[in-house]
Write a protein that holds these residues in place. Sequence first.
Motif, PDB file in Angstrom:
ATOM      1  N   ILE A  93       0.957  -0.991  -0.333  1.00 20.26           N
ATOM      2  CA  ILE A  93      -0.238   0.094  -0.072  1.00 20.26           C
ATOM      3  C   ILE A  93       0.523   1.262  -0.084  1.00 20.26           C
ATOM      4  O   ILE A  93       1.823   1.464   0.119  1.00 20.26           O
ATOM      5  CB  ILE A  93      -0.997  -0.152   0.960  1.00 20.26           C
ATOM      6  N   HIS A  94       0.308   2.021  -0.578  1.00 17.45           N
ATOM      7  CA  HIS A  94       0.952   3.478  -0.764  1.00 17.45           C
ATOM      8  C   HIS A  94       1.459   4.047   1.053  1.00 17.45           C
ATOM      9  O   HIS A  94      -0.033   4.351   1.984  1.00 17.45           O
ATOM     10  CB  HIS A  94       0.269   4.999  -0.777  1.00 17.45           C
ATOM     11  N   LEU A  95       3.046   4.229   1.742  1.00 13.52           N
ATOM     12  CA  LEU A  95       2.617   4.508   2.801  1.00 13.52           C
ATOM     13  C   LEU A  95       3.600   5.861   2.447  1.00 13.52           C
ATOM     14  O   LEU A  95       4.374   7.062   1.863  1.00 13.52           O
ATOM     15  CB  LEU A  95       4.283   3.512   3.477  1.00 13.52           C
ATOM     16  N   PHE A  96       3.165   6.885   3.841  1.00 11.72           N
ATOM     17  CA  PHE A  96       2.936   8.840   4.089  1.00 11.72           C
ATOM     18  C   PHE A  96       3.635   8.284   5.029  1.00 11.72           C
ATOM     19  O   PHE A  96       3.379   8.007   5.983  1.00 11.72           O
ATOM     20  CB  PHE A  96       1.956   9.252   4.125  1.00 11.72           C
ATOM     21  N   TYR A 108       4.106  17.785   9.160  1.00 13.23           N
ATOM     22  CA  TYR A 108       4.296  17.960   8.217  1.00 13.23           C
ATOM     23  C   TYR A 108       4.122  16.350   6.940  1.00 13.23           C
ATOM     24  O   TYR A 108       4.836  14.902   8.262  1.00 13.23           O
ATOM     25  CB  TYR A 108       5.372  18.510   7.719  1.00 13.23           C
ATOM     26  N   TRP A 109       4.299  16.068   6.109  1.00 10.05           N
ATOM     27  CA  TRP A 109       3.873  14.253   4.922  1.00 10.05           C
ATOM     28  C   TRP A 109       4.481  14.741   3.631  1.00 10.05           C
ATOM     29  O   TRP A 109       5.504  15.762   3.408  1.00 10.05           O
ATOM     30  CB  TRP A 109       2.839  14.083   5.084  1.00 10.05           C
ATOM     31  N   HIS A 110       5.576  13.216   3.891  1.00 11.86           N
ATOM     32  CA  HIS A 110       5.879  13.639   2.420  1.00 11.86           C
ATOM     33  C   HIS A 110       5.642  11.731   1.790  1.00 11.86           C
ATOM     34  O   HIS A 110       5.322  10.814   2.613  1.00 11.86           O
ATOM     35  CB  HIS A 110       7.887  12.601   2.495  1.00 11.86           C
ATOM     36  N   HIS A 111       5.162  11.965   0.585  1.00 16.36           N
ATOM     37  CA  HIS A 111       5.011  10.071  -0.530  1.00 16.36           C
ATOM     38  C   HIS A 111       6.037   9.277  -0.366  1.00 16.36           C
ATOM     39  O   HIS A 111       6.792   9.467  -1.378  1.00 16.36           O
ATOM     40  CB  HIS A 111       4.110  10.347  -1.256  1.00 16.36           C
ATOM     41  N   VAL A 112       5.782   8.543   0.695  1.00 14.63           N
ATOM     42  CA  VAL A 112       7.312   7.418   0.652  1.00 14.63           C
ATOM     43  C   VAL A 112       7.537   6.848  -0.661  1.00 14.63           C
ATOM     44  O   VAL A 112       8.741   6.439  -1.160  1.00 14.63           O
ATOM     45  CB  VAL A 112       7.132   6.731   1.613  1.00 14.63           C
ATOM     46  N   THR A 113       6.226   5.970  -0.967  1.00  9.10           N
ATOM     47  CA  THR A 113       6.299   4.938  -2.002  1.00  9.10           C
ATOM     48  C   THR A 113       6.537   6.083  -3.037  1.00  9.10           C
ATOM     49  O   THR A 113       6.999   5.300  -4.184  1.00  9.10           O
ATOM     50  CB  THR A 113       4.848   4.542  -2.029  1.00  9.10           C
ATOM     51  N   ILE A 253       7.580   3.212  -9.141  1.00  7.01           N
ATOM     52  CA  ILE A 253       9.557   4.177  -8.508  1.00  7.01           C
ATOM     53  C   ILE A 253      10.744   3.035  -7.714  1.00  7.01           C
ATOM     54  O   ILE A 253      11.829   3.489  -8.135  1.00  7.01           O
ATOM     55  CB  ILE A 253       8.431   5.348  -7.192  1.00  7.01           C
ATOM     56  N   ASP A 254      10.619   1.750  -7.459  1.00  4.69           N
ATOM     57  CA  ASP A 254      11.694   1.333  -7.064  1.00  4.69           C
ATOM     58  C   ASP A 254      12.087   1.418  -8.559  1.00  4.69           C
ATOM     59  O   ASP A 254      13.800   1.357  -8.174  1.00  4.69           O
ATOM     60  CB  ASP A 254      11.040   0.162  -6.372  1.00  4.69           C
ATOM     61  N   ASP A 255      12.007   0.744  -9.126  1.00  7.05           N
ATOM     62  CA  ASP A 255      12.826   0.115 -10.848  1.00  7.05           C
ATOM     63  C   ASP A 255      12.862   1.920 -11.261  1.00  7.05           C
ATOM     64  O   ASP A 255      14.652   1.814 -11.911  1.00  7.05           O
ATOM     65  CB  ASP A 255      11.539  -0.106 -11.538  1.00  7.05           C
ATOM     66  N   VAL A 256      12.591   2.952 -11.195  1.00  4.00           N
ATOM     67  CA  VAL A 256      13.055   4.629 -11.470  1.00  4.00           C
ATOM     68  C   VAL A 256      14.212   4.702 -10.788  1.00  4.00           C
ATOM     69  O   VAL A 256      15.683   5.148 -11.048  1.00  4.00           O
ATOM     70  CB  VAL A 256      12.333   5.458 -11.628  1.00  4.00           C
ATOM     71  N   ASN A 257      14.157   4.481  -9.112  1.00  7.17           N
ATOM     72  CA  ASN A 257      15.261   4.582  -8.627  1.00  7.17           C
ATOM     73  C   ASN A 257      16.562   3.091  -8.550  1.00  7.17           C
ATOM     74  O   ASN A 257      17.338   3.684  -8.042  1.00  7.17           O
ATOM     75  CB  ASN A 257      14.634   5.005  -6.623  1.00  7.17           C
ATOM     76  N   ASP A 258      16.050   2.372  -9.145  1.00  5.89           N
ATOM     77  CA  ASP A 258      17.394   1.454  -9.327  1.00  5.89           C
ATOM     78  C   ASP A 258      18.245   2.344 -11.134  1.00  5.89           C
ATOM     79  O   ASP A 258      19.344   2.178 -10.330  1.00  5.89           O
ATOM     80  CB  ASP A 258      16.829   0.289  -9.374  1.00  5.89           C
TER      81      ASP A 258
END
Length: 471
Positions: A93-96, A108-113, A253-258
């Motif tokens: 699931i999306h994690l904030f 304050y928040w950040h969309h970690v996913t 996003i995992d693939d982008v960061n990789d």
Amino acid sequence: MAKKRSGSAIVEKAGLLAVEKACNDQDLIWRDLLQEDVGVDGTIEVCLGDFPTGKIVGAQVKSGMSYVNGDREDQFKFYARPADLDYWLQLSIHLFLFVYHPEDDQVYWHHVTNYVPDDEGQTSPSTHIVISKENKIDEAFSRYLITLFALEVYDADRLTLLSDEMAATTISVGHGEAAVTISALDLFVGGLWGLCSKVQFHASILLQGIRKHVISRGKDAPIAYTFSRGEIYPFVVKYVRLLTDHGLAKIDIDDVNDSLYRKMEQPTFIAPLTTNGRALVDFLRTRGHADVHDNQFFTLSLVPAVQIEVYATFDESKGEEAFGPYTDVLAIRFNQYLDYYEVQHLARTKNGESTQVRASQIMYFNEMIEYLDRMLTKTPKDRVLLRYLDHPCTPLISWLENWYGEKQLFHIDDLATKTNSDQIGFHDELVSIMSGVGAMTAQEPHLPDFPIRSLFNGEFLNCDSKILSRR
């Protein structure tokens, strides 16, 4: 001795209460996870008015100034342990991430996913996340969650603001008369694929944008664009964030960061458009963007791109016989859709009677140009011949032109032709469609023999034909 309550527990509880209250004020359903906490403190369910939607995101809450680093009026840094970040990114699931700032009395928040690092030092133990103080649990946060699950389609006003933002997010490449400005909107439109149901990204899409601008000028032009990490990556990251922040496409996003931070390469992806992504396509069409169409083909073939011939001597007084015997031949094939190259490095044997394979492997762009730079750095440039077999506006040819230093002009007719990759991609897609209805037989596209065995100095590559014909 009286038992004393932990000060950190007080601050931690204050943070959880602040998140719960803020969610309640926005008609979001907050639920504590009372069981074992291994990185998620609670969940938030998105609501539309009085109606829960069943769309849930995870929440990790951190409280206290110990989590606030480099505090400024507009942002601060949160330092995450790599193990925590890895766990958050693996969640289904999306994690904030929520950080309670006691001095501001604000969460304050950040969309970690959808986390994409800001710089190259993000794989160290001191991985940090930049948290904007504009990100509060407010109406804008609720809208973001609604957009995240495509529960609300952007109206014309929102799409206008979005398209303007994408058009204003730009990068300027090249110098002088060759300078070209490319926008995030150019990348989005240029990457539409699959009857505009998907968007793809690879380095060549950036070049295709440059090529369009150069062609529109209607005159011969030099091709000498550089693609250094320092110049290109911040722009690519901004583009990816526009796609994810507005929920335009379902990007891994995992693939982008990789790609960005392990392979040290530009990301490559094909992502399905969401409801808002498709709405943006329709909106752009109604606003007169004639180039908003499915303008991409796709092929897995490695297409001959460049043959680099290195000679032992060069004597310009001899006219056509200027080059002496060859020493090395580098035959490079390219797949622009997957952004990788096959580099085949052939070298004359010591006895001079045959050719041996010094290297033959698949490489990504930065890895390849580092190899070429090491191999060619001590070679006088007048002993190097570049034979281009594809459209001149490609990452490799742009780099070679910049490396060679002589800004030759390419004829406008050559710039306006389709790339070999486009033509082969068209062939592959046509065959896949027509063979399915029995109109033609599926077959691989014809590719020319490569490397070119007849060298420019008149010599003939004497090598195992099986090696030379390998694809």
